[in-house]
Every structure is written in C-alpha cells, then in structure tokens.
Enzyme design. Sequence first.
Site, PDB file in Angstrom:
ATOM      1  CG  ASP A  25      35.231  31.662  37.630  1.00 27.09           C
ATOM      2  OD1 ASP A  25      34.714  31.235  38.411  1.00 27.09           O
ATOM      3  OD2 ASP A  25      34.451  31.800  36.208  1.00 27.09           O
ATOM      4  CG  ASP A  29      31.326  33.585  39.225  1.00 29.27           C
ATOM      5  OD1 ASP A  29      32.276  33.407  38.762  1.00 29.27           O
ATOM      6  OD2 ASP A  29      30.881  33.729  40.283  1.00 29.27           O
ATOM      7  CG  ASP A  33      36.201  30.497  42.359  1.00 30.66           C
ATOM      8  OD1 ASP A  33      37.127  29.813  42.300  1.00 30.66           O
ATOM      9  OD2 ASP A  33      35.158  30.445  41.517  1.00 30.66           O
ATOM     10  CG  ASP A 203      41.026  49.425  53.126  1.00 30.95           C
ATOM     11  OD1 ASP A 203      41.802  49.226  52.026  1.00 30.95           O
ATOM     12  OD2 ASP A 203      40.431  50.274  53.069  1.00 30.95           O
ATOM     13  CD  GLU A 258      45.396  51.362  51.438  1.00 25.14           C
ATOM     14  OE1 GLU A 258      45.385  51.815  50.403  1.00 25.14           O
ATOM     15  OE2 GLU A 258      44.453  51.094  52.026  1.00 25.14           O
TER      16      GLU A 258
HETATM   17  C1  NOJ Z   1      42.577  51.126  49.973  1.00 28.57           C
HETATM   18  C2  NOJ Z   1      42.021  49.838  48.796  1.00 28.57           C
HETATM   19  O1  NOJ Z   1      43.188  49.544  48.465  1.00 28.57           O
HETATM   20  C3  NOJ Z   1      41.060  50.254  47.887  1.00 28.57           C
HETATM   21  O2  NOJ Z   1      41.062  49.333  46.747  1.00 28.57           O
HETATM   22  C4  NOJ Z   1      39.939  50.816  48.182  1.00 28.57           C
HETATM   23  O3  NOJ Z   1      39.116  51.242  47.336  1.00 28.57           O
HETATM   24  C5  NOJ Z   1      39.919  51.764  49.341  1.00 28.57           C
HETATM   25  N1  NOJ Z   1      40.974  51.354  50.317  1.00 28.57           N
HETATM   26  C6  NOJ Z   1      38.674  51.961  50.232  1.00 28.57           C
HETATM   27  O4  NOJ Z   1      38.529  50.674  51.143  1.00 28.57           O
END
Ligand code: NOJ
Length: 508
Positions: A25, A29, A33, A203, A258
Amino acid sequence: MADAGHVPWWRDAVVYQIYPRSFLDTDGDGVGDLRGIERRLDHLVWLGVDAVWISPFYRSPMADFGYDVSDYCDVDPRFGTLADADRLIAAAHERGLRLLVDWVPNHTSDQHPWFAESRSSRSSPKRDWYHWRDGRDGRPPNNWRAAFGGRAWTFDDATGQWYLHLFLPQQPDLNWSNPDVVAAMHQVLRFWLDRGVDGFRIDVVHCIGKDPAFPDQPAQLGEIDRVGIQNEPTTHELIRGFRRLVDSYPGERTTVGEVNLGDLPSIASFYGRGDELHMVFNFLPLHAPWTKAAWQDVIERVAQELPTGAWPTWALSNHDVRRIRTRLGGEDAARAAAVLLLTQRGTPFVYQGDELGLEDAVVPDAHRVDPGGRDGCRAPLPWEPGPSHGWPTPSPWLPWPPEADARNAASERDDRASMLRLYRDLLALRRRSPALRRGSLHLRDALDDVLAYEREWGGDRRLVLVNFGDREAEVPLEGSWAVDVASRPQPEPGVVPAHGAAVLAPER
Ligand code: NOJ
C-alpha cells in the site's frame, strides 16, 4: 517463417503472481495499490523473475475482491488510476519484466452497466448478454450449484426470471453465445493489449460456453458445484477466437488459462492444436501430498498426458488455496518444494510471499472477509520488520502472516540462509541453465524416499534429488557431481537431508 529453434519468452519465463490488495500500500488505506507494485519492481528484478501476473485491479464492488468486475477498462480507485497502470506497464518493461493482467470473461459484477441494463426489462437490448431463464414451477431452471455454496440461479423480482451465476449472485455469467458479448469482451482484450500488456491470465475460462438447454446435472454428481464440471464443446471455438486476436499483436503476447477440471486430459484439450491457450494452469501440485509417490505421479502424468507441444505450467500456491508452507507444515519441505517447482519442465508460477516462506495468516472470525474462506493466503506481504512492515499502516485489510518480524523481504535479503535467498539462487540457476529452462526430464531410479530426475538440453545437464523422507538419504551417484543449489547445506552431493532437495551439476 518462424525460426524453428525459436523459444517464445513465456516458455523460458518464471512468472510471479501479485495479489495487488496485499502487495504494498502507498496511500494509507490499508489496501495495496499499483504504485506499491511499481515501487517494488526493482526487488522483483533482484529476485530474478521474468514476468508478473497481477490479479484483477479493475473497478469492482469487491464482493469477490476484484473477480467481480464493474468496468474492465478502468482501474479501481482503491488501486489507483489508468495512468498508474500505464506507468506500471512502462516501468516493468524498462526493467525487462513482462506483465500479464487478469481477464475475467465468465462473469461480470452485478454492478456492471451491462448487467444493470440486462436486468432492467425482459425487452432490454442487453437482456441476452446474460443467461435469463424461466423457473420450473417456482424453482430454479436447473439443479446447478454455485461455487461458494447455494444454487447457481437467482430470481429477479422485477422481471420474474432467474439469472445464472456459477459464483456469487453478485457475479452473473455472461452469455458468450451472443456475438455482441464476444465483440465487447474482445474489445477489452484490445484495450489492454493496446496499452502494452504482454498477455492475460484468464479466469475460469473453461466455463464460458454453456448448453442453452441448461440440462440438470446427473443426480450422481450430487451437490458438486458446477465450476468443477462445466465443459461445453463450444468453449473451444470461443477460445480460438480470442487466441487469434491475441496472436495478431506483435511481441508474443500470451495467455494462461485457469481450467478447474481435475483431470489432465480435459486440461490438455484447452491447448487445442496449438490454437487455443498458450498455457493452461496445472493444479495437480496444489493438491499433491508430500510424498515421493504423489509427486512422481504428477510429473509422469504431466509428461504423458499433455500433447506434444503443450507447454506445462507449475504452481505451488495461489490466492485461492492454503499456502504450500501451511499445507506442508514445515519450512524444510517448503524449501524442497521450491526446488521441485523451479526445476520442472514448464513455466513455474510463484505466488507472492511463498518466496518468503510465509504461512497463511490466522484470521479471527470477526475479521474474515472472503466468501470463499481464502483470507489466510491473502495476508499482506511484510516488507520490513514491524510494526507496520513497510506499509503506511500497521493494520492493513487483513492481519499479517505469522512471524512477520523475521519473515519479511528486508530481513531475508540480509540472511544468506533465508527462503528468499534460496528462491533467488534457484531463479538464477534456472536462468543460467538451459537444461532447467528447456530441457528434457527423465526420472531416475533412486532410494525409497528420494525422487530423482535429470534435465538435459544441448549438453547442459542437471540432476535433481528430492528427499521426501524423515531421515537423511545417501544416494549412490553415477559419475561425479557437484551441488549447484541445495535447499539446506549438505555434506556431499549425494547426501540429502530429511525433507531436503538439491540440484547437482556434472563435474568437469
Ligand atoms: C477463480 C479466481 O482465482 C478466484 O479467486 C475467483 O473467486 C473465481 N475464479 C471467480 O472469478
């Protein structure tokens, strides 16, 4: 024509994952960042990583700490501004570091203007940007379960229909069968590619295609949440679509997806024929127990089950699971695991703080904030001894990890025997050894508890020994070897301490 011997940068790289809320940070806050990241880029260069992946820093109501995006093309004020992002990209590049951002294509926030418009009426032009369905006699459209518990559908009183969310109700799933959604999300990729990012961590990319009939999942799958099984053939064509876009940019931009499907053949399919994801996360090591049999099995399966040309990835931790040190229970095994991670064939991903040997923070119930119970591994990084550990406040958004007065970047930089220095030594070794970066991997016979493998490339060779046992092991070696890097000092190249590991080089 591409040079046949050319190796794209991301195959040679080690990627460092930054969880921006907890890196550093600068404005007081209590939340990290982008300026905090910029400030410590020189430290990452000193450490020796090649690239960073930054978890989401876009505008977000933070129901899922940034994985619920309300504007993909702006920076959340908690993290800074777009100008800060531009500066960070430039500062990384000046130092020779590549930068990957996180792209969240499966769902937006329920506060995203697209969803606000979509939910406003059944006749909204964006109604079909999300998955809206009628219920079945007052019940949801099907039996799917959401990732953080509960059903995957939420009823909207105003319009009398249900919308799909594989995660929180605040994370409605986008409808990727709508070409307007595809175009809008491609625009997001262009926005960041034009700003100079080197690629994307994507993701839950395996979830984006959906069967429009939304059939119930079979009863024998019980209450298992949908994210672990969602695997629709249409997803592959969608991935090929954005792969073409990413590849149309110069500079070997890359993607790492992922794919939360537990089995390697499914994961392997997301490489396509070299026309889908450049890399797919391999999560097997996140669940492998600390035994020779388990690790040998993971290494063998990755070698056998990924198609030729599908470049593997390796990770010990991330922001969704307990840290490797916590899972293994001790520092010795965590040190040996670092040797395993950084000597595999494939691109390693280091989760911020593992290089300090951090354990998960103990988060009292009253301070828990994550709907998925993942606060412990997301604790802030301690940069210095106490009380505020180099942050502007002693009380950031989550408690410090254990032993932060000793386990912090400054103290460990000064300690030749620290975990940080071990990571640095391993990263330097990987950089100077083509065998470790690019070479073949062959498992070798060794003693009961010792896993042994050899890496070789163009005359460069390394032998890796990992002792999973509780006792020192003496491994008979063929030929003459010297220790390059060891997780703990060892008396001789073939003598590996309990839960120790070493990389050996042939003596000339
Ligand atoms: C995988 C991400 O790594 C995780 O942190 C997230 O909660 C879920 N996808 C939903 O986006």
